[in-house]
Motif scaffolding. Structure first.
Motif, PDB file in Angstrom:
ATOM      1  N   LYS A 255       0.846  -1.188   0.000  1.00  0.00           N
ATOM      2  CA  LYS A 255       0.000   0.000   0.000  1.00  0.00           C
ATOM      3  C   LYS A 255       0.888   1.246   0.000  1.00  0.00           C
ATOM      4  N   PRO A 256       1.543   1.522  -1.113  1.00  0.00           N
ATOM      5  CA  PRO A 256       2.463   2.661  -1.156  1.00  0.00           C
ATOM      6  C   PRO A 256       1.709   3.991  -1.138  1.00  0.00           C
ATOM      7  N   ARG A 257       2.381   5.007  -0.615  1.00  0.00           N
ATOM      8  CA  ARG A 257       1.829   6.365  -0.699  1.00  0.00           C
ATOM      9  C   ARG A 257       2.297   6.978  -2.013  1.00  0.00           C
ATOM     10  N   VAL A 258       1.352   7.491  -2.780  1.00  0.00           N
ATOM     11  CA  VAL A 258       1.661   8.045  -4.094  1.00  0.00           C
ATOM     12  C   VAL A 258       1.253   9.508  -4.152  1.00  0.00           C
TER      13      VAL A 258
ATOM     14  N   LEU B  49      -2.482  15.432  -5.266  1.00  0.00           N
ATOM     15  CA  LEU B  49      -3.000  14.730  -4.104  1.00  0.00           C
ATOM     16  C   LEU B  49      -1.971  13.733  -3.602  1.00  0.00           C
ATOM     17  N   SER B  50      -2.006  13.465  -2.313  1.00  0.00           N
ATOM     18  CA  SER B  50      -1.206  12.397  -1.715  1.00  0.00           C
ATOM     19  C   SER B  50      -2.168  11.398  -1.092  1.00  0.00           C
ATOM     20  N   VAL B  51      -1.987  10.113  -1.373  1.00  0.00           N
ATOM     21  CA  VAL B  51      -2.901   9.097  -0.861  1.00  0.00           C
ATOM     22  C   VAL B  51      -2.201   7.740  -0.859  1.00  0.00           C
ATOM     23  N   ARG B  52      -2.571   6.904   0.097  1.00  0.00           N
ATOM     24  CA  ARG B  52      -2.061   5.536   0.135  1.00  0.00           C
ATOM     25  C   ARG B  52      -3.015   4.651  -0.660  1.00  0.00           C
TER      26      ARG B  52
ATOM     27  N   LEU C 188      -5.867   2.463  -9.152  1.00  0.00           N
ATOM     28  CA  LEU C 188      -5.416   2.702  -7.786  1.00  0.00           C
ATOM     29  C   LEU C 188      -6.625   2.820  -6.866  1.00  0.00           C
ATOM     30  N   THR C 189      -6.683   1.976  -5.845  1.00  0.00           N
ATOM     31  CA  THR C 189      -7.776   2.030  -4.881  1.00  0.00           C
ATOM     32  C   THR C 189      -7.288   2.703  -3.608  1.00  0.00           C
ATOM     33  N   ALA C 190      -7.896   3.813  -3.240  1.00  0.00           N
ATOM     34  CA  ALA C 190      -7.471   4.560  -2.059  1.00  0.00           C
ATOM     35  C   ALA C 190      -7.786   3.776  -0.789  1.00  0.00           C
ATOM     36  N   VAL C 191      -6.805   3.689   0.125  1.00  0.00           N
ATOM     37  CA  VAL C 191      -7.018   3.023   1.410  1.00  0.00           C
ATOM     38  C   VAL C 191      -7.039   4.037   2.552  1.00  0.00           C
ATOM     39  N   ASP C 192      -6.805   5.303   2.245  1.00  0.00           N
ATOM     40  CA  ASP C 192      -7.035   6.367   3.215  1.00  0.00           C
ATOM     41  C   ASP C 192      -7.564   7.581   2.456  1.00  0.00           C
ATOM     42  N   GLU C 193      -7.776   8.663   3.143  1.00  0.00           N
ATOM     43  CA  GLU C 193      -8.394   9.827   2.523  1.00  0.00           C
ATOM     44  C   GLU C 193      -7.366  10.635   1.741  1.00  0.00           C
ATOM     45  N   PRO C 194      -7.620  10.883   0.458  1.00  0.00           N
ATOM     46  CA  PRO C 194      -6.685  11.719  -0.312  1.00  0.00           C
ATOM     47  C   PRO C 194      -6.607  13.124   0.273  1.00  0.00           C
ATOM     48  N   ARG C 195      -5.392  13.665   0.310  1.00  0.00           N
ATOM     49  CA  ARG C 195      -5.229  15.029   0.809  1.00  0.00           C
ATOM     50  C   ARG C 195      -4.483  15.861  -0.227  1.00  0.00           C
ATOM     51  N   VAL C 196      -4.857  17.114  -0.300  1.00  0.00           N
ATOM     52  CA  VAL C 196      -4.279  18.036  -1.281  1.00  0.00           C
ATOM     53  C   VAL C 196      -2.897  18.473  -0.799  1.00  0.00           C
ATOM     54  N   VAL C 197      -1.873  18.299  -1.662  1.00  0.00           N
ATOM     55  CA  VAL C 197      -0.513  18.714  -1.304  1.00  0.00           C
ATOM     56  C   VAL C 197      -0.028  19.883  -2.160  1.00  0.00           C
TER      57      VAL C 197
END
Length: 246
Positions: free
Chosen positions: A90-93, A147-150, A169-178
């Motif tokens: 589950k990498p952060r991208v 966005l940054s998301v795992r 890509l399936t998000a496993v946490d909430e995407p956040r604006v970077v």
């Protein structure tokens, strides 16, 4: 009135080459591109020495087709060799938004077209992908925003329509604006948001989702049944002014 068909040949060759490239393995595209290139060279040679109309036509048609094949081959090659496909766990991208979200009314999910810029803190060559997430988790997005998301990484669905997509890509946490989108993209996003808002106030639900699509190509709120009906009737182009046609 005479009909000018001089662009019909190059247009047909371009579209046909792109269709074949998206539906066949990469080696087929490379062979086809090489064939078009040789034919274009022959047309150029004939036109240079004889100035024949037929040679000029061959040069135009084959040259356009060769250019289209080369672009398709490069895009497909970049997607197929992208390290995004080999990401485990589950990498952060870091993603750059490249389109509008499409909301699924039944399950509260949404898909968002993106470009993958980095994974696990490592910069990558940017490639197209699709992010799947919950509508409630997705922030207000504008093309160009980062966005940054795992995520969990899966291959895209098979088929020509997804040939230029590197991964799902399936998000496993909430995407956040970077990083915010450029000013011109934010301004355009504000115009679209206001049109959606005014449509929702003045029109019934189906019409409120359709009107932004007819005016700006913004089909984010288009009812799924209405979307299906437009597709079945061959009228999808009416909502493709400047946006999604999915």
């Amino acid at each position: 009135m005479a009909v000018d068909l001089r662009l019909a040949g190059p247009a047909a060759a371009c579209w046909g080459t792109c269709a074949i490239a998206l539906a066949t393995p990469l080696p087929v595209t490379l062979v086809l591109t090489a064939t078009w290139t040789v034919a274009a060279a022959a047309g150029w040679f004939g036109w240079r020495h004889r100035r024949a109309a037929l040679a000029a036509t061959v040069l135009g048609v084959c040259g356009v087709a060769a250019a289209a094949g080369a672009v398709c081959a490069i895009r497909i090659g970049l997607v197929e060799s992208s390290p995004v496909r080999d990401l485990d766990g589950k990498p952060r991208v870091v993603l750059q938004v490249s389109g509008d979200p499409r909301v699924f009314a039944g399950n509260g999910g949404a898909t968002l077209p993106v470009r993958v810029l980095a994974a696990g803190g490592r910069q990558l060559r940017a490639v197209d992908a699709v992010l799947l997430t919950r509508v409630t988790q997705l922030p207000e997005t504008v093309p160009g925003q980062r966005l940054s998301v795992r995520v969990r990484v899966r291959p895209p669905p098979p088929g020509p329509a997804n040939r230029l997509v590197a991964a799902r890509l399936t998000a496993v946490d909430e995407p956040r604006v970077v990083a915010q989108a450029p000013p011109w993209q934010r301004w355009a996003g504000h115009v679209r948001f206001r049109l959606r808002e005014l449509s929702a106030r003045a029109l019934p639900p189906q019409a409120a989702g359709l009107f932004p699509g007819l005016v700006l190509g913004d089909t984010g709120l288009l009812d799924q049944q209405l979307r299906t009906d437009f597709s079945a009737a061959g009228l999808t182009h009416l909502t493709a002014v400047s946006g999604d046609t999915a």
